[in-house]
Design a protein around this motif. Structure first.
Motif, short mmCIF file in Angstrom:
data_model
loop_
_atom_site.label_atom_id
_atom_site.label_comp_id
_atom_site.label_asym_id
_atom_site.label_seq_id
_atom_site.Cartn_x
_atom_site.Cartn_y
_atom_site.Cartn_z
N UNK A 92 24.12 14.90 28.24
CA UNK A 92 23.30 15.46 29.32
C UNK A 92 24.12 16.21 30.35
N UNK A 93 25.40 15.87 30.47
CA UNK A 93 26.24 16.52 31.47
C UNK A 93 26.47 17.99 31.13
N UNK A 94 26.36 18.32 29.86
CA UNK A 94 26.59 19.70 29.43
C UNK A 94 25.41 20.60 29.77
N UNK A 95 24.26 20.00 29.92
CA UNK A 95 23.02 20.78 29.97
C UNK A 95 22.37 20.79 31.33
N UNK A 96 21.79 21.93 31.63
CA UNK A 96 20.95 22.01 32.81
C UNK A 96 19.67 22.73 32.39
N UNK A 97 18.63 22.46 33.11
CA UNK A 97 17.36 23.12 32.82
C UNK A 97 16.87 22.87 31.40
N UNK A 157 14.55 24.13 24.95
CA UNK A 157 15.46 25.08 25.56
C UNK A 157 16.40 24.39 26.53
N UNK A 158 17.45 25.10 26.92
CA UNK A 158 18.37 24.53 27.88
C UNK A 158 19.51 25.50 28.14
N UNK A 179 13.56 16.36 28.68
CA UNK A 179 12.27 16.04 29.26
C UNK A 179 11.18 16.97 28.74
N UNK A 180 10.01 16.41 28.56
CA UNK A 180 8.87 17.21 28.15
C UNK A 180 8.31 17.95 29.36
N UNK A 191 5.09 25.50 34.43
CA UNK A 191 6.05 25.82 35.48
C UNK A 191 7.43 26.18 34.95
N UNK A 192 7.96 25.28 34.13
CA UNK A 192 9.33 25.51 33.71
C UNK A 192 9.44 26.66 32.75
#
Ligand SMILES: [Zn+2]
Length: 129
Positions: free
Chosen positions: A33-38, A47-48, A96-97, A102-103
């Motif tokens: 998870x630390x590698x990814x944002x959004x 996506x990410x 997260x779903x 929005x996203x």
């Protein structure tokens, strides 16, 4: 009424997508998870943004129904380690779903020119009449 998000695949299914062992291994390393944002998932779309060695994060988008992969990294591997890493993250339930629109809008209109596969698949807006 909303379409259900696709149930996460097993790690083996994700690994099977990797074009070679190198990508499979690198993808596993990226599945943190630390590698990814959004990062997000909605229906068949995952996506990410992966932070890499460059200044800008690589924007990754996977259409699970294809499956189809897009990534802004220069790798010639297909899918690249980012797509594999993102799917591993997703298979572990760590994405997260995003059931709302929005996203999605944020992904499409966010920084960086790489547009998700979805935008391309949707084509134009149709004739205005
Ligand atoms: Zn990539």
């Amino acid at each position: 009424m909303s379409s259900p998000t696709i149930a996460p695949w097993s790690a083996d299914q994700v690994t099977a997508l990797a074009p070679d062992k190198q990508v499979a291994t690198a993808g596993l390393k990226l599945a943190s998870p630390a590698t990814w944002s959004d990062a997000g998932v909605h229906e068949a779309l995952v996506w990410g943004s992966a932070s890499g060695s460059g200044k800008k994060p690589y924007r990754v988008c996977v259409d699970l129904s294809g499956p189809a992969f897009t990534c802004s990294c220069p790798s010639r591997k297909f899918p690249c380690k980012h797509a594999v890493g993102l799917l591993h993250l997703w298979s572990r339930g760590q994405v997260a779903d995003r059931g709302t629109g929005r996203l999605r809008r944020r992904v499409a209109g966010g920084p960086g020119q790489a547009s998700p596969a979805e935008g391309r698949a949707a084509g134009g807006r149709g004739p205005a009449r």
